[in-house]
Scaffold this motif. Sequence first.
Motif, mmCIF file in Angstrom:
data_model
loop_
_atom_site.group_PDB
_atom_site.id
_atom_site.type_symbol
_atom_site.label_atom_id
_atom_site.label_comp_id
_atom_site.label_asym_id
_atom_site.label_seq_id
_atom_site.Cartn_x
_atom_site.Cartn_y
_atom_site.Cartn_z
ATOM 1 N N THR A 155 0.801 -1.226 0.000
ATOM 2 C CA THR A 155 0.000 0.000 0.000
ATOM 3 C C THR A 155 0.835 1.278 0.000
ATOM 4 O OG1 THR A 155 -0.228 -0.266 2.401
ATOM 5 C CG2 THR A 155 -2.034 -1.066 1.020
ATOM 6 N N THR A 156 2.159 1.144 0.109
ATOM 7 C CA THR A 156 3.066 2.285 -0.056
ATOM 8 C C THR A 156 4.333 1.776 -0.739
ATOM 9 O OG1 THR A 156 2.288 3.378 1.966
ATOM 10 C CG2 THR A 156 4.399 4.110 1.080
ATOM 11 N N VAL A 157 4.803 2.516 -1.740
ATOM 12 C CA VAL A 157 6.097 2.213 -2.357
ATOM 13 C C VAL A 157 6.933 3.477 -2.415
ATOM 14 C CG1 VAL A 157 5.255 0.275 -3.746
ATOM 15 C CG2 VAL A 157 5.260 2.590 -4.733
ATOM 16 N N ARG A 158 8.249 3.284 -2.387
ATOM 17 C CA ARG A 158 9.194 4.393 -2.539
ATOM 18 C C ARG A 158 10.022 4.112 -3.775
ATOM 19 N NH1 ARG A 158 14.053 6.327 1.517
ATOM 20 N NH2 ARG A 158 14.772 4.217 1.031
ATOM 21 N N ASP A 159 9.801 4.909 -4.819
ATOM 22 C CA ASP A 159 10.530 4.719 -6.070
ATOM 23 C C ASP A 159 11.885 5.403 -5.965
ATOM 24 O OD1 ASP A 159 11.421 5.639 -8.893
ATOM 25 O OD2 ASP A 159 9.933 4.077 -9.285
ATOM 26 N N LEU A 160 12.945 4.636 -6.198
ATOM 27 C CA LEU A 160 14.303 5.168 -6.044
ATOM 28 C C LEU A 160 15.053 5.259 -7.364
ATOM 29 C CD1 LEU A 160 15.544 3.753 -2.619
ATOM 30 C CD2 LEU A 160 14.490 5.939 -3.165
ATOM 31 N N GLY A 161 14.374 5.776 -8.364
ATOM 32 C CA GLY A 161 15.068 6.076 -9.608
ATOM 33 C C GLY A 161 14.249 5.759 -10.825
ATOM 34 N N ALA A 162 13.984 6.783 -11.644
ATOM 35 C CA ALA A 162 13.192 6.601 -12.851
ATOM 36 C C ALA A 162 13.551 7.699 -13.841
ATOM 37 C CB ALA A 162 11.706 6.650 -12.534
ATOM 38 N N ASN A 163 13.137 7.492 -15.087
ATOM 39 C CA ASN A 163 13.316 8.522 -16.100
ATOM 40 C C ASN A 163 12.500 9.763 -15.758
ATOM 41 O OD1 ASN A 163 15.004 7.040 -17.761
ATOM 42 N ND2 ASN A 163 13.332 6.251 -19.031
ATOM 43 N N GLY A 164 13.125 10.913 -15.878
ATOM 44 C CA GLY A 164 12.402 12.164 -15.738
ATOM 45 C C GLY A 164 11.543 12.234 -14.491
ATOM 46 N N ASP A 165 10.294 12.636 -14.675
ATOM 47 C CA ASP A 165 9.353 12.802 -13.562
ATOM 48 C C ASP A 165 8.321 11.684 -13.503
ATOM 49 O OD1 ASP A 165 10.613 15.171 -12.968
ATOM 50 O OD2 ASP A 165 9.101 16.453 -13.892
ATOM 51 N N ILE A 166 8.547 10.584 -14.205
ATOM 52 C CA ILE A 166 7.486 9.600 -14.375
ATOM 53 C C ILE A 166 7.001 9.020 -13.046
ATOM 54 C CG2 ILE A 166 9.029 7.613 -14.757
ATOM 55 C CD1 ILE A 166 7.003 6.746 -16.958
ATOM 56 N N ALA A 167 7.900 8.756 -12.106
ATOM 57 C CA ALA A 167 7.479 8.208 -10.814
ATOM 58 C C ALA A 167 6.802 9.275 -9.963
ATOM 59 C CB ALA A 167 8.658 7.605 -10.071
ATOM 60 N N LEU A 168 7.307 10.494 -10.017
ATOM 61 C CA LEU A 168 6.654 11.596 -9.304
ATOM 62 C C LEU A 168 5.248 11.823 -9.841
ATOM 63 C CD1 LEU A 168 9.744 13.965 -9.282
ATOM 64 C CD2 LEU A 168 8.697 12.975 -7.245
ATOM 65 N N ASP A 169 5.109 11.760 -11.166
ATOM 66 C CA ASP A 169 3.790 11.910 -11.779
ATOM 67 C C ASP A 169 2.866 10.771 -11.362
ATOM 68 O OD1 ASP A 169 4.598 14.210 -13.065
ATOM 69 O OD2 ASP A 169 5.027 13.218 -14.977
ATOM 70 N N ALA A 170 3.417 9.559 -11.258
ATOM 71 C CA ALA A 170 2.611 8.407 -10.848
ATOM 72 C C ALA A 170 2.056 8.620 -9.450
ATOM 73 C CB ALA A 170 3.442 7.131 -10.904
ATOM 74 N N GLY A 171 2.880 9.160 -8.570
ATOM 75 C CA GLY A 171 2.413 9.428 -7.215
ATOM 76 C C GLY A 171 1.259 10.409 -7.195
ATOM 77 N N ARG A 172 1.360 11.429 -8.017
ATOM 78 C CA ARG A 172 0.284 12.415 -8.081
ATOM 79 C C ARG A 172 -0.984 11.797 -8.685
ATOM 80 N NH1 ARG A 172 4.894 16.124 -8.535
ATOM 81 N NH2 ARG A 172 5.285 15.573 -10.717
ATOM 82 N N ALA A 173 -0.808 10.915 -9.667
ATOM 83 C CA ALA A 173 -1.960 10.280 -10.309
ATOM 84 C C ALA A 173 -2.697 9.366 -9.342
ATOM 85 C CB ALA A 173 -1.516 9.498 -11.541
ATOM 86 N N VAL A 174 -1.956 8.607 -8.523
ATOM 87 C CA VAL A 174 -2.591 7.749 -7.523
ATOM 88 C C VAL A 174 -3.313 8.609 -6.488
ATOM 89 C CG1 VAL A 174 -2.177 6.105 -5.651
ATOM 90 C CG2 VAL A 174 -1.004 5.813 -7.840
ATOM 91 N N ALA A 175 -2.665 9.652 -6.022
ATOM 92 C CA ALA A 175 -3.268 10.514 -4.998
ATOM 93 C C ALA A 175 -4.551 11.167 -5.504
ATOM 94 C CB ALA A 175 -2.268 11.580 -4.563
ATOM 95 N N ALA A 176 -4.599 11.448 -6.809
ATOM 96 C CA ALA A 176 -5.780 12.092 -7.388
ATOM 97 C C ALA A 176 -6.859 11.097 -7.785
ATOM 98 C CB ALA A 176 -5.364 12.920 -8.604
ATOM 99 N N GLY A 177 -6.565 9.796 -7.642
ATOM 100 C CA GLY A 177 -7.545 8.783 -7.994
ATOM 101 C C GLY A 177 -7.586 8.435 -9.460
ATOM 102 N N ARG A 178 -6.597 8.879 -10.237
ATOM 103 C CA ARG A 178 -6.576 8.562 -11.667
ATOM 104 C C ARG A 178 -5.969 7.199 -11.956
ATOM 105 N NH1 ARG A 178 -5.001 14.029 -11.750
ATOM 106 N NH2 ARG A 178 -2.815 13.468 -12.112
ATOM 107 N N LEU A 179 -5.180 6.677 -11.020
ATOM 108 C CA LEU A 179 -4.578 5.350 -11.150
ATOM 109 C C LEU A 179 -4.817 4.569 -9.874
ATOM 110 C CD1 LEU A 179 -0.999 5.863 -12.716
ATOM 111 C CD2 LEU A 179 -2.936 4.698 -13.772
#
Length: 382
Positions: free
Chosen positions: A94-118
């Motif tokens: 129920t929680t993950v910490r992404d430690l390295g990705a291209n560009g902002d893709i993991a940061l964007d994923a976090g925002r998408a989950v928080a907003a209910g889009r994913l």
Amino acid sequence: MHVLRGGTVVDVDGVREADVAVADDGIVAVGDVGRGDTETDVSGQFVAPGLIDAHVHLMMDGRPDVATAQTMSDYEHAYVVASNLRSAVEAGVTTVRDLGANGDIALDAGRAVAAGRLDGPRVLACGRNVVMTGGHGHWFGREADGPDEVRKAAREQLKRGADVVKCMATGGVLTEGAQVGGPELTYDELSALVDAAGAKGVPTAAHAHGKEGLLNAVDAGITSIEHGTFMDREAANAMAAEGTYWVPTAAALKNIVENPDSGIPRSAMEKAQEAAEAFESSFEHAEAAGVDVAMGTDAGTPFNYFDNIADELAYMVEYGLSPEAALEAATVTAADLCGLDDVGRVAEDHRADLVVLDANPAEDADAWQEPSAVFAAGERVV
């Protein structure tokens, strides 16, 4: 209000018969709970906190040669991220910490989950790893040399919203030409990174296999050591003295060495086999010194799939932790490392991140396999 009725609650605070009431995204009562608007009968089952994986790579898909992912487009990586998020939460993470990705893709994923889009676990992310030029993981990292460049690289990730700043203190297994135990970023560079992150109150993480790079990171004030493969007694004592967390990622090495002749590059296989021989003693040294262990898997690396994250608890037990200690590593210790005070326990005023299991996870590390129900921020996803 939804009530989980008739189950046994298990977390670091012990084992007790209790109902659990959930409203919106939080736990509102644990104990003798009145009638709910809806109820789930969990009689004979165990209600535990959702798992926290403190080291994943959401854009990676477990392929045998991670370097081939360089040819994938950002769109392809985004599909991998969405799939991995769903696999993780269905596995009770129920929680993950992404430690390295291209560009902002993991940061964007976090925002998408928080907003209910994913659908997926809560995502904390570092953005891009800070690496020396040509260093481990350079193809998806932010290359920087010297304290000033490293400080700027760290600040760039913070500007993008990084929840943690990650760097490479040593070489690694999966980068061609990198020496697993060889130091990469220097002590002065690591100190600059810690200083930049500390100014924003953000924790730091260092990929570190070898002793010299590990000690450089500990001395510089890095929050967590990722892997720590060649940790000896001196290194473990230094980590314990400084309060440095250890994220072992046992699954990363195990899934490489157990898949020979499967397409993993020969150099990576040879390095992994050497590292695996040293890894077992790291657990002995960490336990003797009292190092805080937080669960992480390095999910996304070869044959290290997100739907198998729960295997890490059994691996930690194989290396000497008790099932209770593994539970602690995967819940409250990982939460502390991530700076979260609302997850890791089945308790009032905590997020309703819950799994329902058929066996007691404080006694059986395999209990985490195939949860019968998963609630992420109060929403039932399994």
